[in-house]
Scaffold this motif. Structure first.
Motif, short mmCIF file in Angstrom:
data_model
loop_
_atom_site.label_atom_id
_atom_site.label_comp_id
_atom_site.label_asym_id
_atom_site.label_seq_id
_atom_site.Cartn_x
_atom_site.Cartn_y
_atom_site.Cartn_z
N VAL A 67 0.88 -1.23 0.06
CA VAL A 67 -0.10 0.11 0.11
C VAL A 67 0.85 1.10 -0.05
CG1 VAL A 67 -1.97 -1.05 1.14
CG2 VAL A 67 -0.16 -0.19 2.65
N GLY A 68 2.18 1.22 -0.14
CA GLY A 68 3.10 2.13 -0.18
C GLY A 68 4.43 1.59 -0.54
N THR A 69 5.39 2.82 -1.17
CA THR A 69 6.47 2.60 -1.56
C THR A 69 7.21 3.73 -1.56
OG1 THR A 69 7.83 1.34 -3.13
CG2 THR A 69 6.04 2.44 -4.08
N VAL A 70 8.83 3.46 -1.59
CA VAL A 70 9.63 4.55 -1.79
C VAL A 70 11.13 4.12 -2.35
CG1 VAL A 70 10.35 5.08 0.55
CG2 VAL A 70 10.39 7.01 -1.06
N ARG A 71 11.75 4.72 -2.94
CA ARG A 71 12.94 4.20 -3.23
C ARG A 71 14.02 5.47 -3.21
NH1 ARG A 71 11.04 3.21 -9.44
NH2 ARG A 71 9.19 2.69 -7.94
N GLY A 72 15.45 4.85 -3.11
CA GLY A 72 16.43 5.90 -2.96
C GLY A 72 17.98 5.37 -3.02
N ARG A 73 18.80 5.85 -3.17
CA ARG A 73 20.27 5.56 -3.23
C ARG A 73 21.11 6.71 -3.21
NH1 ARG A 73 20.82 3.58 -9.44
NH2 ARG A 73 20.03 5.54 -10.30
N ILE A 74 22.28 6.44 -2.51
CA ILE A 74 23.23 7.38 -2.12
C ILE A 74 24.14 7.40 -3.35
CG2 ILE A 74 25.17 8.14 -0.59
CD1 ILE A 74 23.91 6.25 1.62
N GLY A 75 24.29 8.74 -3.96
CA GLY A 75 25.29 9.04 -5.06
C GLY A 75 26.73 9.01 -4.48
#
Length: 167
Positions: A67-75
């Protein structure tokens, strides 16, 4: 008896549910901007699976449903880029977006790599998103005109300094 929403790392088998949620969640954005070619609406399952392997993805589950999602990464520059925070329309306005964002920030901060800031962006008409990000400590850093209908608002917040070890 009600169920609790559980936030955890996404697994490869979550890709299809994430893609469907993303498609559902971005309908309002497409309508707001009169643009149904937004990347989250046209992304392929293969492309999403590739991102799952490259980035940190979190999902919020209610039972077996994502019912929810988010994504990310460190450059390499030490900046965490966060994207595609999506909460199912029926679950919005209950703090889930903020919980997902905080959980991803924590996960990225615990990654062990140098981290100086968190960055994200949203459209200029997405007032609910702008309010959420302001409540979470994000401040506007730039405005980017994409088209006559869309201006992106870039936001950032500093990463918390690590706690000093006590002797």
């Amino acid at each position: 008896m009600g169920m609790s929403v559980i936030i955890s790392a996404a697994a490869a088998e979550d890709a299809e549910q994430i893609l469907k949620l993303q498609y559902l969640g971005y309908q309002g954005e497409a309508e707001l901007y009169g643009d149904w070619t937004l990347d989250p609406l046209t992304q392929s399952l293969e492309s999403l699976r590739a991102e799952l392997a490259e980035q940190q993805f979190l999902v919020a589950r209610l039972g077996d449903e994502v019912v929810g999602t988010v994504r990310g990464r460190i450059g390499a520059d030490g900046v965490a880029r966060i994207g595609r925070l999506v909460v199912h329309p029926r679950m919005q306005r209950h703090g889930l977006g903020g919980r997902l964002l905080e959980a991803l920030e924590r996960r990225l901060a615990e990654d062990g790599r140098p981290l100086t800031a968190f960055r994200l962006f949203t459209g200029h008409r997405s007032l609910g998103n702008l309010r959420l990000y302001a409540r979470q400590g994000y401040r506007q850093t730039a405005v980017e005109q994409i088209s006559g209908r869309l201006t992106l608002v870039h936001l950032e917040k500093p990463a918390a300094a690590p706690l000093a070890a006590t002797a």
